[in-house]
Design a protein around this motif. Structure first.
Motif, PDB file in Angstrom:
ATOM      1  N   PHE A  54       0.757  -0.727   0.005  1.00 50.08           N
ATOM      2  CA  PHE A  54      -0.343   0.135  -0.206  1.00 50.08           C
ATOM      3  C   PHE A  54       0.781   1.153  -0.127  1.00 50.08           C
ATOM      4  CE2 PHE A  54      -2.540  -3.364   1.802  1.00 50.08           C
ATOM      5  CZ  PHE A  54      -4.266  -3.073   1.118  1.00 50.08           C
ATOM      6  N   ILE A  55       0.844   2.214  -1.216  1.00 51.22           N
ATOM      7  CA  ILE A  55       1.094   3.776  -1.222  1.00 51.22           C
ATOM      8  C   ILE A  55       0.261   4.257  -0.909  1.00 51.22           C
ATOM      9  CG2 ILE A  55       2.835   4.801  -2.508  1.00 51.22           C
ATOM     10  CD1 ILE A  55       3.415   1.951  -3.860  1.00 51.22           C
ATOM     11  N   LEU A  56       0.346   5.131   0.037  1.00 59.03           N
ATOM     12  CA  LEU A  56       0.095   6.540   0.228  1.00 59.03           C
ATOM     13  C   LEU A  56       0.415   7.559   0.072  1.00 59.03           C
ATOM     14  CD1 LEU A  56      -0.867   4.040   2.474  1.00 59.03           C
ATOM     15  CD2 LEU A  56      -1.094   5.349   4.612  1.00 59.03           C
ATOM     16  N   GLY A  57       0.309   7.565  -1.198  1.00 57.52           N
ATOM     17  CA  GLY A  57       0.041   9.073  -1.880  1.00 57.52           C
ATOM     18  C   GLY A  57       2.047   8.818  -2.472  1.00 57.52           C
ATOM     19  N   ASP A  58       1.399  10.435  -3.695  1.00 65.20           N
ATOM     20  CA  ASP A  58       2.760  10.884  -3.645  1.00 65.20           C
ATOM     21  C   ASP A  58       3.448   9.577  -4.332  1.00 65.20           C
ATOM     22  OD1 ASP A  58       1.548  12.776  -3.483  1.00 65.20           O
ATOM     23  OD2 ASP A  58       2.913  13.591  -1.709  1.00 65.20           O
ATOM     24  N   ARG A  76       8.303  -4.666  -6.229  1.00 69.32           N
ATOM     25  CA  ARG A  76       7.857  -6.649  -6.148  1.00 69.32           C
ATOM     26  C   ARG A  76       6.521  -5.841  -5.132  1.00 69.32           C
ATOM     27  NH1 ARG A  76      11.832 -10.603  -2.962  1.00 69.32           N
ATOM     28  NH2 ARG A  76      10.479 -11.468  -4.113  1.00 69.32           N
ATOM     29  N   GLY A  77       5.867  -7.117  -5.538  1.00 69.57           N
ATOM     30  CA  GLY A  77       4.451  -6.667  -4.714  1.00 69.57           C
ATOM     31  C   GLY A  77       3.324  -6.646  -6.018  1.00 69.57           C
ATOM     32  N   ARG A  78       2.443  -6.635  -5.530  1.00 69.91           N
ATOM     33  CA  ARG A  78       1.207  -5.975  -5.894  1.00 69.91           C
ATOM     34  C   ARG A  78       0.705  -4.756  -5.282  1.00 69.91           C
ATOM     35  NH1 ARG A  78      -2.648 -10.473  -3.209  1.00 69.91           N
ATOM     36  NH2 ARG A  78      -4.770  -9.010  -3.626  1.00 69.91           N
ATOM     37  N   LYS A  79       0.447  -3.969  -5.909  1.00 72.91           N
ATOM     38  CA  LYS A  79       0.852  -2.436  -5.291  1.00 72.91           C
ATOM     39  C   LYS A  79      -0.268  -1.435  -5.502  1.00 72.91           C
ATOM     40  CE  LYS A  79       3.959  -2.264  -8.556  1.00 72.91           C
ATOM     41  NZ  LYS A  79       4.904  -3.027  -8.736  1.00 72.91           N
ATOM     42  N   VAL A  80      -0.959  -1.215  -4.922  1.00 75.31           N
ATOM     43  CA  VAL A  80      -2.164  -0.083  -4.611  1.00 75.31           C
ATOM     44  C   VAL A  80      -1.725   1.045  -3.955  1.00 75.31           C
ATOM     45  CG1 VAL A  80      -4.256  -0.286  -3.046  1.00 75.31           C
ATOM     46  CG2 VAL A  80      -3.168  -2.327  -3.425  1.00 75.31           C
ATOM     47  N   LEU A  81      -2.125   2.389  -4.381  1.00 78.60           N
ATOM     48  CA  LEU A  81      -1.899   3.299  -4.391  1.00 78.60           C
ATOM     49  C   LEU A  81      -3.504   4.151  -3.923  1.00 78.60           C
ATOM     50  CD1 LEU A  81      -0.512   6.466  -5.204  1.00 78.60           C
ATOM     51  CD2 LEU A  81      -0.934   6.174  -7.138  1.00 78.60           C
ATOM     52  N   VAL A  82      -3.515   4.649  -2.510  1.00 82.99           N
ATOM     53  CA  VAL A  82      -4.038   5.965  -2.588  1.00 82.99           C
ATOM     54  C   VAL A  82      -3.444   7.541  -2.485  1.00 82.99           C
ATOM     55  CG1 VAL A  82      -5.150   6.348  -0.424  1.00 82.99           C
ATOM     56  CG2 VAL A  82      -4.471   4.524  -0.073  1.00 82.99           C
ATOM     57  N   LEU A  83      -4.667   7.677  -3.426  1.00 83.27           N
ATOM     58  CA  LEU A  83      -3.841   8.980  -3.963  1.00 83.27           C
ATOM     59  C   LEU A  83      -3.609  10.568  -3.385  1.00 83.27           C
ATOM     60  CD1 LEU A  83      -6.651   8.586  -6.528  1.00 83.27           C
ATOM     61  CD2 LEU A  83      -4.173   9.243  -7.911  1.00 83.27           C
ATOM     62  N   GLY A  84      -2.007  11.331  -3.354  1.00 85.57           N
ATOM     63  CA  GLY A  84      -2.087  12.766  -2.713  1.00 85.57           C
ATOM     64  C   GLY A  84      -1.470  13.185  -4.011  1.00 85.57           C
ATOM     65  N   ASN A  85      -1.618  14.567  -3.236  1.00 85.44           N
ATOM     66  CA  ASN A  85      -1.099  15.683  -3.992  1.00 85.44           C
ATOM     67  C   ASN A  85      -0.658  15.928  -5.707  1.00 85.44           C
ATOM     68  OD1 ASN A  85       0.258  16.238  -1.942  1.00 85.44           O
ATOM     69  ND2 ASN A  85       1.237  17.761  -2.890  1.00 85.44           N
ATOM     70  N   HIS A  86       0.404  14.883  -5.381  1.00 84.69           N
ATOM     71  CA  HIS A  86       1.673  14.749  -6.618  1.00 84.69           C
ATOM     72  C   HIS A  86       1.125  13.847  -7.502  1.00 84.69           C
ATOM     73  CE1 HIS A  86       4.523  17.652  -5.238  1.00 84.69           C
ATOM     74  NE2 HIS A  86       4.515  17.097  -4.048  1.00 84.69           N
ATOM     75  N   TYR A 125      -4.032  12.241   3.519  1.00 84.92           N
ATOM     76  CA  TYR A 125      -3.868  13.507   4.644  1.00 84.92           C
ATOM     77  C   TYR A 125      -3.777  12.600   5.951  1.00 84.92           C
ATOM     78  CZ  TYR A 125      -3.995  16.183  -0.234  1.00 84.92           C
ATOM     79  OH  TYR A 125      -3.271  16.181  -1.060  1.00 84.92           O
ATOM     80  N   ALA A 126      -3.831  13.420   6.755  1.00 89.17           N
ATOM     81  CA  ALA A 126      -3.790  12.995   8.361  1.00 89.17           C
ATOM     82  C   ALA A 126      -5.156  13.427   8.378  1.00 89.17           C
ATOM     83  CB  ALA A 126      -3.038  13.588   8.578  1.00 89.17           C
ATOM     84  N   HIS A 127      -5.820  12.528   8.928  1.00 86.42           N
ATOM     85  CA  HIS A 127      -7.170  13.083   9.951  1.00 86.42           C
ATOM     86  C   HIS A 127      -6.934  13.139  11.582  1.00 86.42           C
ATOM     87  CE1 HIS A 127      -9.214  12.237   5.970  1.00 86.42           C
ATOM     88  NE2 HIS A 127      -9.182  11.606   5.984  1.00 86.42           N
ATOM     89  N   ARG A 128      -8.270  13.882  12.083  1.00 85.33           N
ATOM     90  CA  ARG A 128      -8.397  14.292  13.812  1.00 85.33           C
ATOM     91  C   ARG A 128      -9.215  12.739  13.917  1.00 85.33           C
ATOM     92  NH1 ARG A 128      -9.282  19.937  15.959  1.00 85.33           N
ATOM     93  NH2 ARG A 128      -9.062  18.890  17.407  1.00 85.33           N
ATOM     94  N   VAL A 129     -10.352  12.638  12.703  1.00 88.48           N
ATOM     95  CA  VAL A 129     -11.291  11.566  13.350  1.00 88.48           C
ATOM     96  C   VAL A 129     -10.567  10.486  11.916  1.00 88.48           C
ATOM     97  CG1 VAL A 129     -12.368  12.517  15.383  1.00 88.48           C
ATOM     98  CG2 VAL A 129     -12.977  12.823  12.927  1.00 88.48           C
ATOM     99  N   TRP A 130     -11.852   9.117  12.286  1.00 88.18           N
ATOM    100  CA  TRP A 130     -12.198   8.421  10.803  1.00 88.18           C
ATOM    101  C   TRP A 130     -12.520   7.180  11.692  1.00 88.18           C
ATOM    102  CZ3 TRP A 130      -7.005   9.388  14.422  1.00 88.18           C
ATOM    103  CH2 TRP A 130      -7.357   8.460  14.994  1.00 88.18           C
ATOM    104  N   PRO A 131     -12.909   6.652  10.042  1.00 94.64           N
ATOM    105  CA  PRO A 131     -14.259   5.974  10.236  1.00 94.64           C
ATOM    106  C   PRO A 131     -13.974   4.861  11.783  1.00 94.64           C
ATOM    107  CG  PRO A 131     -13.578   5.852   8.251  1.00 94.64           C
ATOM    108  CD  PRO A 131     -13.257   6.303   8.724  1.00 94.64           C
ATOM    109  N   ALA A 132     -14.691   3.991  12.074  1.00 98.92           N
ATOM    110  CA  ALA A 132     -14.759   3.681  13.470  1.00 98.92           C
ATOM    111  C   ALA A 132     -13.357   4.008  14.654  1.00 98.92           C
ATOM    112  CB  ALA A 132     -14.304   2.014  12.389  1.00 98.92           C
ATOM    113  N   GLY A 133     -12.765   5.316  14.445  1.00101.51           N
ATOM    114  CA  GLY A 133     -11.607   5.781  15.127  1.00101.51           C
ATOM    115  C   GLY A 133     -13.036   5.124  16.088  1.00101.51           C
ATOM    116  N   HIS A 134     -13.525   5.552  17.325  1.00 99.85           N
ATOM    117  CA  HIS A 134     -13.894   5.437  18.997  1.00 99.85           C
ATOM    118  C   HIS A 134     -14.055   3.437  18.747  1.00 99.85           C
ATOM    119  CE1 HIS A 134     -13.587  10.060  19.287  1.00 99.85           C
ATOM    120  NE2 HIS A 134     -14.721   9.551  17.872  1.00 99.85           N
TER     121      HIS A 134
END
Length: 246
Positions: A54-58, A76-86, A125-134
């Motif tokens: 998992f590549i979390l952007g840029d 190597r590996g099966r690559k998954v991209l979570v999009l970043g600004n770049h 991007y960082a979140h202060r809250v996120w799904p199921a964070g509580h």
């Protein structure tokens, strides 16, 4: 398919010359080629061919489609991209150099997965809250290059973080420090609860209804090994005690 190891990292910035000179997290390589080669080597030292990366952007800043494709296929590996600004153009569209690569799934702006039996929410991007964070879920992000204090069960997984060493890490490696901090906090809160109950001369049978829980549940919470309890439940009990008159 058998067991698949998941790996996480953010912000490789392949082909990004400016990344060598960032003030707070400089990448001490002689050139972008040297930087890119080091990142590829560290990925390939850790990631298996069938593992998920998992590549979390840029992913890449280079506009040379052949070079970007070369770096992609070198990993190597099966690559998954979570999009970043770049990874986006000025109109918010996925750059053709990124969109045309054979990602394991189409790139998205955020996604969830499960690892180690835990829910994990990923975004650039960082979140202060996120799904199921509580409810105890974790959150991995990038973008901030170590300049943003973490919140709760969240952390920066950018490759320029000291414990990343310019490559990906597994979920258990990335969360170990978070859980150690939680355990220390739980021990402290547990001790504060004991002291407060003694100081205010309140018994568990009287405290339980104030905490809106059965006495048996309160006993289980206070008698269990703190490593196995939810820190939020301990915080709630302490908050109730702090409001009780001595």
């Amino acid at each position: 398919m058998g067991f698949v190891t998941k790996w996480y990292m953010a912000d490789p910035h392949f082909g990004h010359e400016a990344a060598l000179h960032w003030e707070t997290t400089p990448r001490h390589f002689a050139s972008t080629e040297e930087m890119d080669k080091a990142i590829v080597e560290r990925v390939n030292e850790r990631v298996g061919e069938k593992d998920l990366l998992f590549i979390l952007g840029d992913f890449a800043v280079s506009n040379d489609p052949e070079y970007v494709a070369h770096v992609f296929h070198a990993l190597r590996g099966r690559k998954v991209l979570v999009l970043g600004n770049h990874d986006l153009d000025s109109k918010g569209r996925v750059k053709p150099t990124i969109a045309g690569l054979p990602w394991d799934v189409p790139p998205v702006h955020a996604m969830e997965t499960k690892d180690g039996g835990k829910r994990l929410y990923m975004s650039h991007y960082a979140h202060r809250v996120w799904p199921a964070g509580h409810y105890g879920s974790f959150h991995f992000y990038g973008h901030s290059h170590g300049n943003l204090p973490r919140v709760g069960r969240s952390r920066d997984v950018g490759i320029d973080m000291p414990d990343m060493d310019f490559g990906p890490r597994r979920f258990d490696e990335l969360t170990a420090g978070i859980l150690e901090i939680e355990d220390r906090e739980k021990h402290l809160i547990s001790n504060e609860i004991t002291v407060a109950m003694e100081d205010k001369a309140i018994q568990r049978w009287a405290l339980a209804p104030l905490c809106k829980m059965p006495e048996g549940d309160l006993n289980q919470l206070l008698d269990s090994d703190v490593r196995g309890v939810d820190v939020r439940e301990l915080r709630a009990v302490l908050a109730v005690l702090q409001g009780v008159e001595a």
